[in-house]
Scaffold this active site. Structure first.
Site, short mmCIF file in Angstrom:
data_model
loop_
_atom_site.label_atom_id
_atom_site.label_comp_id
_atom_site.label_asym_id
_atom_site.label_seq_id
_atom_site.Cartn_x
_atom_site.Cartn_y
_atom_site.Cartn_z
CG HIS A 153 -12.75 -4.69 6.46
ND1 HIS A 153 -12.82 -3.37 6.06
CD2 HIS A 153 -12.37 -4.69 7.75
CE1 HIS A 153 -12.47 -2.61 7.08
NE2 HIS A 153 -12.20 -3.37 8.11
CE LYS A 171 -3.23 -2.92 0.11
NZ LYS A 171 -3.26 -3.56 -1.21
CD GLU A 212 -4.49 6.25 3.86
OE1 GLU A 212 -4.00 5.80 2.84
OE2 GLU A 212 -5.70 6.05 4.18
NE ARG A 231 -9.74 -9.80 -6.06
CZ ARG A 231 -9.46 -8.87 -5.14
NH1 ARG A 231 -8.24 -8.41 -5.02
NH2 ARG A 231 -10.41 -8.38 -4.36
C1 MV4 Z 1 -9.81 4.12 5.11
C2 MV4 Z 1 -11.04 4.49 5.70
C3 MV4 Z 1 -11.17 5.80 6.15
N1 MV4 Z 1 -10.14 6.67 6.05
N2 MV4 Z 1 -8.82 5.01 4.99
C4 MV4 Z 1 -10.84 -0.55 4.73
C5 MV4 Z 1 -9.96 -1.66 4.22
C6 MV4 Z 1 -9.09 -1.03 3.23
N3 MV4 Z 1 -9.64 -1.27 1.91
C7 MV4 Z 1 -9.09 0.42 3.55
N4 MV4 Z 1 -10.28 0.67 4.34
C8 MV4 Z 1 -10.56 1.92 4.80
N5 MV4 Z 1 -9.61 2.85 4.66
C9 MV4 Z 1 -8.97 6.27 5.47
N6 MV4 Z 1 -7.97 7.15 5.40
C10 MV4 Z 1 -12.05 3.53 5.82
C11 MV4 Z 1 -11.79 2.25 5.41
C12 MV4 Z 1 -12.86 1.28 5.62
C13 MV4 Z 1 -13.55 0.79 4.57
C14 MV4 Z 1 -13.21 1.17 3.29
C15 MV4 Z 1 -13.94 0.66 2.24
C16 MV4 Z 1 -14.98 -0.24 2.48
C17 MV4 Z 1 -15.30 -0.63 3.74
C18 MV4 Z 1 -14.59 -0.13 4.81
C19 MV4 Z 1 -14.89 -0.52 6.11
C20 MV4 Z 1 -14.18 -0.02 7.14
C21 MV4 Z 1 -13.14 0.88 6.91
#
Ligand code: MV4
Length: 499
Positions: free
Chosen positions: A230, A111, A195, A287
């Site tokens: 998730h 990442k 972040e 993918r």
């Molecule tokens: C975040 C976020 C809020 N702020 N980054 C969840 C797993 C990974 N894909 C990154 N994710 C997130 N990153 C920042 N700076 C909230 C999430 C997040 C989330 C993102 C997309 C779909 C579902 C989620 C569930 C919880 C947290």
């Protein structure tokens, strides 16, 4: 050869057979009679149930592909689909890897590295640290310049593992130590970065495609905000929140991201969309995704066919270059989980399965009567996809399809999906990644009040159909722990008798 199992193999085989290409499936011992094996032109045993000795066994997979004279390998999703080492081995063996260049898999796998590439490509990322520092002291100093709340993330992570939200600077050190520990344990790499925390984002992802002829396109967005731990459960396109202006800006950013890694094939750029319309790159999935069917429904394209054509060196077809969005499509993922037991993964026998049908209804699955569902593999049983002229029609068709979907013998989340589709915030399109926590915390299926007659009928059925010994309950007493799905009032209920 499709180096995978379950519904995605059945899905890929469909397109292969349409294209007149022989489809080779592989299977583990417990999957010997699985639908993905029966649907293939040829099928070969890999080994025992454990994924490491079967679907992740790279030597065996390559051996089968070569022994059967395969031209290429489609990895599906999960398993080895984002394993650059495997992709390189496939290509080194002279086989076609039906996926992105291994270099793109590598550069998007970390990442921190992905963020750097996106920043250089002008793709918006969430304000945060550049990942050069991963020691707690340095991170704390960097975070002190940021506006709290902040999010600590594992570079080798994904899917939410190793993430910690920090609201108060006093808690930063402990959270960072915990995140590093979890990342070390889960990924063998404790690199973390910080972040700004976007508090109520939507998860919007763009399907991208690129060929070796200079075409880099997107095939619009998918909204995947409704997730449980998730794990996506409902996806749709178009997103109710994406305006034409936002779609243009996010689409351009998605194409810039694909170009930045000189992408080939199908990929997905994940973004967070904030309620003020700003959006940020989250990660790139190298993918074909589980939820690709909703994109197929609104564009009329076959993404698997496109993958095979591009992997064969052909350019993206004109109808894809000029794709337009038409109508609305929803997908609901059906899992072998018991919502009454906090979504505990279920194993057992599918006594009877009757997928829904009808106008605008598609079910991608690898189910059949008598199928043994084990806990060895992912519990997703099926995907119900609906298409409508607009969102309301897609919702109505999904509600009917979920009511009609009969899966007897194993508990599923169908009742939970119905509750989501019936909820006012969903119908209003008011979603964020907190949807389930905010609108349906602790949701449980309605328990059916059984009359004596109904109870007798169910037990008789269990005895007759499942057999006393196989009721799934301890000691095999009929009805004890045996799951029974009742469509009373057309809602999926759970019935459990504790004798
Ligand atoms: C975040 C976020 C809020 N702020 N980054 C969840 C797993 C990974 N894909 C990154 N994710 C997130 N990153 C920042 N700076 C909230 C999430 C997040 C989330 C993102 C997309 C779909 C579902 C989620 C569930 C919880 C947290």
């Amino acid at each position: 050869m499709i180096a995978n199992r379950g519904e995605i193999v059945v899905r890929v085989l469909k397109t292969l057979q349409e294209m007149g290409i022989t489809g080779v499936a592989v299977y583990s011992e417990p999957d010997a009679k699985a639908p993905h094996v029966l649907a293939a032109d040829e099928a070969y045993l890999l080994g025992p149930a454990e994924a490491a000795q079967s679907y992740l066994n790279q030597d065996k997979l390559i051996e089968v592909a070569k022994a059967t004279g395969c031209d290429g390998i489609h990895p599906g999703y999960g398993f080895l689909s984002e394993n650059a080492t495997f992709a390189r081995r496939v290509e080194a063996e002279g086989l076609t890897w039906i996926g992105p260049p291994p270099s793109a898999i590598d550069s998007m796998g970390g990442k921190v590295g992905a963020r750097e590439i996106m920043i250089a490509a002008g793709v918006p990322v969430v304000p945060g640290t550049d990942g050069s520092e991963s020691e707690v002291d340095a991170l704390e100093a960097e975070a002190s310049t940021m506006k709290y709340p902040v999010l600590i993330k594992a570079s080798a992570g994904g899917g939410g593992k190793g993430m910690r939200v920090v609201h108060d600077p006093a808690d930063f050190r402990n959270a960072a130590e915990a995140a590093k520990g979890e990342a070390k344990k889960a990924f063998g790499d404790d690199t973390v970065y910080v972040e700004k925390y976007i508090e109520r984002p939507r998860h919007i992802e763009f399907q991208v495609f690129a060929d070796g002829h200079g075409n880099f396109i997107h095939l619009f967005e998918r909204e995947c905000s409704i997730q449980r731990r998730h794990q996506k459960i409902v996806e749709e396109t178009p997103s109710p929140a994406v305006t034409p202006e936002i779609r243009k800006a996010m689409g351009d950013a998605a194409i810039a991201a694909a170009k930045a890694v000189d992408y080939r094939g199908a990929g997905t750029i994940e973004f967070l969309l904030d309620d003020d319309g700003s959006f940020y790159f989250l990660e790139m999935n190298t993918r074909l995704q589980v939820e690709h069917p909703v994109t197929e429904e609104v564009t009329g394209l076959d993404l698997v066919r496109m993958q095979i054509e591009v992997a064969s060196g052909l350019p993206i077809a004109p109808e894809a270059l000029d794709a337009v969005q038409r109508g609305h499509s929803l997908e609901c993922r059906v899992y072998a989980e018991d919502p009454a037991m906090n979504f505990l993964p279920m194993s057992g026998t599918v006594i009877k399965v009757v997928p829904p049908t009808g106008p605008g209804v598609r079910v991608d699955h690898a189910l059949r009567d008598g199928l043994e569902v084990s806990v060895h593999y992912d519990p997703m049983l099926a995907k119900v996809i609906t298409y409508g002229r607009d969102r309301n029609e897609a919702i109505e068709r999904m509600r009917l399809a979920l009511r009609e979907f009969v899966v007897l013998g194993i508990r599923t989340n169908l009742g939970h999906l119905q509750a989501v589709l019936d909820s006012a915030p969903f119908v209003a399109g008011d979603m964020s990644t907190h949807f389930l926590d905010e609108h349906m915390p602790g949701w449980k299926p309605d328990e059916l009040e059984l009359t004596e007659e109904a109870r007798a009928g169910l037990m008789l059925h269990d005895l007759v159909t499942v057999g006393a010994g196989d009721a799934g309950g301890p000691g095999g007493a009929p009805g004890l722990g045996s799951p029974w799905r009742t469509l009373s009032g057309w809602r999926h209920l759970s019935w459990r008798e504790r004798v």
